[in-house]
Write an enzyme that holds these catalytic residues in place. Structure first.
Site, short mmCIF file in Angstrom:
data_model
loop_
_atom_site.label_atom_id
_atom_site.label_comp_id
_atom_site.label_asym_id
_atom_site.label_seq_id
_atom_site.Cartn_x
_atom_site.Cartn_y
_atom_site.Cartn_z
N GLY A 73 -0.33 11.71 -0.51
CA GLY A 73 -1.30 10.67 -0.72
C GLY A 73 -1.37 10.03 -2.09
O GLY A 73 -2.07 9.03 -2.26
N GLU B 211 2.75 17.39 0.12
CA GLU B 211 3.52 16.57 1.08
C GLU B 211 3.61 15.12 0.62
O GLU B 211 3.11 14.22 1.30
CB GLU B 211 2.82 16.60 2.45
N PRO B 212 4.19 14.85 -0.53
CA PRO B 212 4.27 13.46 -0.96
C PRO B 212 5.33 12.69 -0.19
O PRO B 212 6.40 13.22 0.09
CB PRO B 212 4.67 13.57 -2.43
N ARG C 174 5.14 8.55 -0.08
CA ARG C 174 5.23 7.26 -0.75
C ARG C 174 5.71 7.38 -2.20
O ARG C 174 6.55 6.60 -2.65
CB ARG C 174 3.86 6.59 -0.72
N ARG D 288 4.20 -4.03 6.29
CA ARG D 288 3.05 -3.66 5.46
C ARG D 288 2.14 -4.85 5.09
O ARG D 288 0.92 -4.72 5.16
CB ARG D 288 3.48 -2.90 4.21
N TYR E 180 -1.47 -4.18 6.55
CA TYR E 180 -2.48 -3.65 5.61
C TYR E 180 -2.83 -4.67 4.52
O TYR E 180 -3.39 -4.28 3.50
CB TYR E 180 -1.95 -2.40 4.89
N CYS F 285 7.76 -15.85 14.98
CA CYS F 285 6.85 -16.87 15.49
C CYS F 285 5.40 -16.40 15.54
O CYS F 285 4.81 -16.28 16.61
CB CYS F 285 7.32 -17.32 16.86
N GLU F 286 4.86 -16.07 14.39
CA GLU F 286 3.45 -15.68 14.26
C GLU F 286 3.01 -16.05 12.86
O GLU F 286 3.76 -15.82 11.91
CB GLU F 286 3.28 -14.15 14.36
N1 LLP Z 1 0.93 14.37 4.91
C1 LLP Z 1 0.31 13.88 6.00
C2 LLP Z 1 -0.31 14.82 6.95
C3 LLP Z 1 0.25 12.49 6.20
O1 LLP Z 1 -0.37 12.01 7.28
C4 LLP Z 1 0.87 11.61 5.29
C5 LLP Z 1 0.85 10.17 5.47
C6 LLP Z 1 1.52 12.18 4.17
C7 LLP Z 1 1.53 13.55 4.01
C8 LLP Z 1 2.22 11.35 3.14
O2 LLP Z 1 1.34 10.52 2.44
P1 LLP Z 1 1.90 9.67 1.19
O3 LLP Z 1 2.24 10.65 0.10
O4 LLP Z 1 3.10 8.92 1.66
O5 LLP Z 1 0.79 8.78 0.85
N2 LLP Z 1 2.19 3.33 6.84
C9 LLP Z 1 1.20 3.40 5.80
C10 LLP Z 1 1.03 4.80 5.27
C11 LLP Z 1 0.70 5.84 6.31
C12 LLP Z 1 0.53 7.22 5.77
C13 LLP Z 1 0.40 8.20 6.89
N3 LLP Z 1 0.32 9.58 6.49
C14 LLP Z 1 1.55 2.41 4.70
O6 LLP Z 1 2.56 1.71 4.82
O7 LLP Z 1 0.84 2.27 3.72
#
Ligand code: LLP
Length: 424
Positions: free
Chosen positions: A239, A275-276, A278, A314, A318, A346-347
């Site tokens: 996150g 669990e990174p 992004r 994205r 979002y 086409c949107e």
């Molecule tokens: N762990 C779990 C249980 C998760 O659900 C997620 C992301 C992560 C780790 C990784 O989170 P990160 O470090 O990547 O923030 N599609 C969206 C983001 C969806 C994230 C879903 N879960 C976007 O493009 O912003």
């Protein structure tokens, strides 16, 4: 810092000019930098130094096999959310004992596959899931290591679609009910409690919600231990946010995030898992597109690219901002102009940016979307029958196509026309 810089008037991925990749693979395409992926992993590893830990890359962010292999070679574990992801992780060389399985809807088949092929832990998200896992593991004569994902009802202060730690979200078990659920888990056959899991959302730009959630996990860990459970691991989720807008956004650094972990749960003697997704992949990738037309509209100029919402969803999904820059370096002191930057789908939602100021771009010139390495290619579709675009991995002065663009025949041949519709 990433490894996408202008050199000799041209944007490069590490030491490779993007124009060279474009000439070889055509546009649009995704390009990833090995050096940036590696650096981001190491920054987390350093941030957790001094605590036993495992970085379980959230491969949903970018699950290209070559990216996974880079991570596997660095010693990363993986956070998977489907058996498809599990199989990719294993195929990329990640051992089962480094794979954690998250997600609210794990099926019995998925549980069985992971149990028989090797798994570090299941992050269980509900009581029915716990019962099902117990049944599957018992039938197989195996024991499933589990954490319970708790929902701390903490506001992650991020986009509503990617906040996961509030009580109205579908994720985890209310932390207030956690002790009950752990008691049930301890009584079930085929289940072995190993830890606690929490993940409150994605693209967090402040540390305070993490701190709040981790403190609650700490209190819970102490209570669970007092109840007689052996809590040896804490999975603190992913996150941590990244800067999407070049200058005016500075999310916390992994080092400071590591300090929060250290001071909230660092003395519990638990192995820390994070669990990174992004932060590892986001700024390690670009989407490169060509300019098909520059169209003068009513009071606005549209830059019509050959990339579209199906390639990078994205902005449409979002309202996300991605910096978009010319691949050819603008001359110093070039006056910016304002564009609405759109794709050919086409949107009206196929809009990457409205009223965006940037250096002028002409028809036939390339542009690059920054921060497109995470949740880019993995969320792409073939909407409007646009083939999935290729992915390229750069390493120093070398590059390789790590997913080829499918041919139109390949795309069409996935469908079948039933016999009763066959031509006479
Ligand atoms: N762990 C779990 C249980 C998760 O659900 C997620 C992301 C992560 C780790 C990784 O989170 P990160 O470090 O990547 O923030 N599609 C969206 C983001 C969806 C994230 C879903 N879960 C976007 O493009 O912003």
């Amino acid at each position: 810092m990433d490894h996408f810089l202008y050199k000799n008037g041209m944007l490069h991925a590490e030491d490779v000019p993007l124009s060279e990749i474009a000439a070889a693979v055509g546009t649009p395409f995704y390009v990833y930098s090995t050096a940036t992926l590696t650096r981001h992993f190491q920054v987390f590893d350093d941030a957790l130094a001094g605590m036993p830990h495992l970085i379980c890359y959230a491969m949903k962010a970018n699950s290209n096999m070559a990216v996974l292999r880079v991570m596997a070679k660095l010693g990363a574990g993986m956070d998977v959310v489907s058996i498809g992801e599990y199989r990719r992780a294993r195929a990329a060389g990640v051992p089962g004992e480094k794979i954690v399985f998250s997600g609210v809807g794990k099926t019995a088949d998925e549980m069985e596959y992971a149990l028989t092929h090797g798994i570090r832990q299941f992050n269980v998200e509900s009581e029915p899931e716990l019962e099902r896992l117990s049944a599957v593991a018992s039938r197989l004569g195996l024991e499933a290591p589990i954490t319970v994902r708790v929902n701390p009802d903490v506001d992650a202060k991020t986009h509503a679609k990617i906040a996961t730690g509030k009580k109205e979200n579908k994720f985890g078990i209310p932390i207030s009910r956690a002790r009950e659920v752990y008691a049930r888990a301890a009584a079930l056959p085929g289940i072995k409690v190993v830890g606690v899991d929490v993940h409150i959302g994605s693209q967090l730009t402040q540390l305070e919600p993490f701190e709040q959630a981790f403190r609650m996990v700490r209190t819970l860990t102490e209570e669970l231990r007092a109840d007689g459970h052996e809590i040896i691991r804490l999975d603190l989720g992913g996150g941590l946010g990244i800067p999407y807008v070049n200058s005016n956004e500075a999310p916390p650094l992994p080092f400071d995030y590591g300090q929060v972990i250290q001071r909230t749960v660092g003395d519990l003697g638990c192995e820390i898992e994070i669990e990174p997704g992004r932060l590892i992949a986001g700024n390690a990738g670009l989407l490169v597109a060509d300019t098909i037309y520059v169209k003068e509209g009513e009071g606005r100029t549209f830059l019509i690219l050959d990339a579209a919402m199906n390639d990078l969803i994205r902005p449409a999904m979002y309202d996300a901002w991605h910096d978009i820059i010319p691949v050819k370096e603008p001359a110093p002191a070039t006056e910016p102009v304002t564009y609405d930057i759109v794709g050919p789908v086409c949107e009206s939602g196929d809009t990457f940016a409205k009223g965006r100021m940037m250096a002028p771009v002409a028809e036939g010139e390339l542009v690059a979307f920054r921060s497109a390495g995470a949740y880019g290619a993995v969320m792409a579709s073939e909407y409007n029958s646009r083939p999935l675009i290729p992915e390229v991995l750069v390493h120093g002065d070398q590059f390789a196509v790590v997913r080829a663009r499918p041919t139109f025949d390949e795309m069409l041949n996935r469908d079948t026309i039933p016999e009763w519709l066959a031509e006479e």
